[in-house]
Enzyme design. Structure first.
Site, PDB file in Angstrom:
ATOM      1  N   HIS A 122       6.761   6.802   0.268  1.00 14.06           N
ATOM      2  CA  HIS A 122       6.288   7.243  -1.051  1.00 14.06           C
ATOM      3  C   HIS A 122       6.672   8.719  -1.193  1.00 14.06           C
ATOM      4  CE1 HIS A 122       3.227   8.454  -4.042  1.00 14.06           C
ATOM      5  NE2 HIS A 122       3.089   7.172  -4.340  1.00 14.06           N
ATOM      6  N   ASP A 199       0.946   7.541   7.014  1.00 11.57           N
ATOM      7  CA  ASP A 199       0.503   7.466   5.628  1.00 11.57           C
ATOM      8  C   ASP A 199      -0.218   6.117   5.479  1.00 11.57           C
ATOM      9  OD1 ASP A 199       0.206   6.916   2.963  1.00 11.57           O
ATOM     10  OD2 ASP A 199       2.270   7.366   2.394  1.00 11.57           O
ATOM     11  N   GLN A 202      -1.861   2.670   1.823  1.00 11.90           N
ATOM     12  CA  GLN A 202      -1.900   1.232   1.519  1.00 11.90           C
ATOM     13  C   GLN A 202      -2.465   0.406   2.666  1.00 11.90           C
ATOM     14  OE1 GLN A 202      -1.436  -0.028  -1.384  1.00 11.90           O
ATOM     15  NE2 GLN A 202      -0.489   1.712  -2.408  1.00 11.90           N
ATOM     16  N   LYS A 225      -8.027   3.841  -3.678  1.00 10.66           N
ATOM     17  CA  LYS A 225      -7.317   2.583  -3.454  1.00 10.66           C
ATOM     18  C   LYS A 225      -8.163   1.609  -2.645  1.00 10.66           C
ATOM     19  CE  LYS A 225      -2.824   4.886  -3.494  1.00 10.66           C
ATOM     20  NZ  LYS A 225      -2.111   4.448  -4.682  1.00 10.66           N
TER      21      LYS A 225
HETATM   22  N1  PMP Z   1       1.478   6.779   0.005  1.00 10.17           N
HETATM   23  C1  PMP Z   1       1.530   5.514  -0.426  1.00 10.17           C
HETATM   24  C2  PMP Z   1       2.148   4.474   0.432  1.00 10.17           C
HETATM   25  C3  PMP Z   1       0.986   5.191  -1.663  1.00 10.17           C
HETATM   26  O1  PMP Z   1       1.029   3.926  -2.094  1.00 10.17           O
HETATM   27  C4  PMP Z   1       0.388   6.203  -2.446  1.00 10.17           C
HETATM   28  C5  PMP Z   1      -0.197   5.903  -3.816  1.00 10.17           C
HETATM   29  N2  PMP Z   1       0.589   5.101  -4.634  1.00 10.17           N
HETATM   30  C6  PMP Z   1       0.353   7.500  -1.939  1.00 10.17           C
HETATM   31  C7  PMP Z   1       0.913   7.743  -0.708  1.00 10.17           C
HETATM   32  C8  PMP Z   1      -0.233   8.636  -2.703  1.00 10.17           C
HETATM   33  O2  PMP Z   1      -1.589   8.436  -2.900  1.00 10.17           O
HETATM   34  P1  PMP Z   1      -2.388   9.445  -3.862  1.00 10.17           P
HETATM   35  O3  PMP Z   1      -1.716   9.345  -5.201  1.00 10.17           O
HETATM   36  O4  PMP Z   1      -3.781   8.891  -3.869  1.00 10.17           O
HETATM   37  O5  PMP Z   1      -2.272  10.782  -3.268  1.00 10.17           O
END
Ligand code: PMP
Length: 416
Positions: A122, A199, A202, A225
């Site tokens: 991400h 990270d 998910q 999430k």
């Molecule tokens: N890493 C992954 C794999 C994600 O799916 C997400 C959110 N889509 C994030 C990081 C970032 O999360 P946040 O927007 O809550 O900081």
């Protein structure tokens, strides 16, 4: 099996019609819905306990502080951490990763040192390292994926070497659903003397997590999430690591003694929580953790593994539809990205929305991965504890309609 009907009763938002149809919410990888228990905890806090924490000695301040710190202990228990003091509250996963890049990265990386990451990351696990590389002269090394959408583990093994200072890797891909073998990766990285950041944005919502058995050094995730409110993130660090790091942000709450030129820092984790934190939302996150604990994360996983398998089979019954990422539900989570032949992902989402079905279209903050898959964007349906087979059926019915509409449009263009 989860009692999904019983669970759904706890989620007020699910009981509505969208475009004349029952809402089918399949955008859980972006954010999940909140059960009544979480909403009530938020309201209760503001109605009965609201005060700033740590500083006050009056009754409300003590109650608010106890609840806030109690959630820190709940988070630690939820992820198998030995000490609540190794848990830092941030705003989200993104901030947790930035905290490590600044507070650990700036002090530990030199020109030529390497940060290893994958092309399935991400953006929040890419950009902070690009910025760090600019500041320090460190180099980013990317690991590819296989044709099945899994991490190219042999390539990773070959890339990790004496210059590697950090391996930073997504536990479960928000696009491919792939579950990466972070335990094996941590072993490889540690053998080379590197640290490992996971990270967990998910994975924490969908898998039982035990940071000690994963063997990582940092683990980052977001409350929103996993049934909790927005505005709360977590960074866990291996015992001793936070102590060795300088603060990320400076201000109130994070100091011990302040002098005109120089100051000393509070003990961890407070050293990393400058200013008034998001007290109410942290406390409501505690209710989310209680809710998930009541269900059991192994049961959450079992439910989603079953539903992901059902969704993949159902989606692949549509002619030409491509599911990206592993097809075996044992190797993946419930974020299922797909491409519908001849229909742009945004058109797919719009048509599906007219059936009351909420899915996502876009690059999912993973542009490197989109480029690798040679698509500008994908659609993504992502599952959680309140989703049912009949909702997947509603999605598939709407997708059939999308392909029919575009086939008709195509034939009209062809006649002209
Ligand atoms: N890493 C992954 C794999 C994600 O799916 C997400 C959110 N889509 C994030 C990081 C970032 O999360 P946040 O927007 O809550 O900081």
């Amino acid at each position: 099996m989860l009692d999904v009907e019983r669970i759904r009763e706890d989620f007020p938002i699910l009981h509505q019609q969208v475009n004349g149809r029952p809402l089918v919410y399949l955008d859980n990888a972006a954010t999940t819905q909140k059960p009544r228990q979480v909403i009530d905890a938020l309201v209760r806090y503001y109605e009965t306990d609201n005060a700033n924490i740590h500083r006050g000695i009056h009754a409300l301040a003590v109650r608010a502080t106890e609840q806030y710190e109690g959630v820190r202990a709940k988070v630690a228990a939820h992820i198998g951490a030995a000490n609540p003091s190794d848990v830092v509250f941030t705003r989200n996963t993104t901030e947790s990763i930035n905290l490590v890049a600044r507070a650990w990265g700036d002090a530990n990386l030199r020109p030529g040192d390497e940060v290893v990451l994958s092309i399935m990351e991400h953006h929040s696990n890419i950009i902070p390292w690009q910025q760090l590389a600019k500041r320090t002269g460190a180099v980013l090394r990317y690991v590819d994926i296989t044709g099945e959408g899994e991490l190219a583990i042999d390539q990773l093994r070959a890339i990790i070497g004496p210059r590697t200072k950090l391996v930073t890797i997504v536990h479960m891909s928000n696009v491919l659903g792939t579950i990466n073998p972070v335990g094996d990766i941590a072993e490889m990285a540690h053998a080379a003397g590197a640290l490992v950041l996971v990270d967990g944005a998910q994975s924490a919502p969908h898998l039982p997590i035990d940071v000690r058995s994963l063997g990582c050094d940092f683990f980052a995730f977001s409350a929103h999430k996993m049934l909790g409110p927005t505005g709360v993130g977590v960074l866990w660090a291996r015992p001793g690591l936070l102590e060795s790091m300088d603060p990320f942000l400076g201000g109130g709450e994070m100091i011990s003694i302040v002098r005109p030129e120089e100051s000393t820092w509070a003990e961890v984790p407070h050293k990393f929580e400058a200013g008034t934190p998001n007290i109410a939302d942290v406390i409501a996150f505690g209710a989310a953790l209680d809710y998930l604990g009541g269900i059991g994360m192994a049961n959450v996983r079992r439910h989603e593994e079953h539903l992901a398998g059902y969704a993949i089979d159902a989606l692949r019954s549509i002619e030409g539809l491509k599911v990206h990422g592993p097809l075996d539900p044992e190797r993946r989570g419930g974020a299922v990205s797909f491409s519908v032949p001849g229909v742009h992902p945004h058109d797919v989402s719009t048509i599906v929305d007219s059936y009351g079905v909420a899915i996502r279209a876009g690059h999912h903050c993973a542009q490197l991965l989109m480029r690798r898959l040679q698509v500008p964007a994908t659609n993504r349906a992502s599952l959680y504890i309140y989703n049912r087979e009949q909702e997947i059926d509603a999605l598939v019915e709407a997708l059939h309609e999308a392909t029919r509409i575009f086939a008709r449009a195509d034939s009209r263009t062809a006649v002209r």
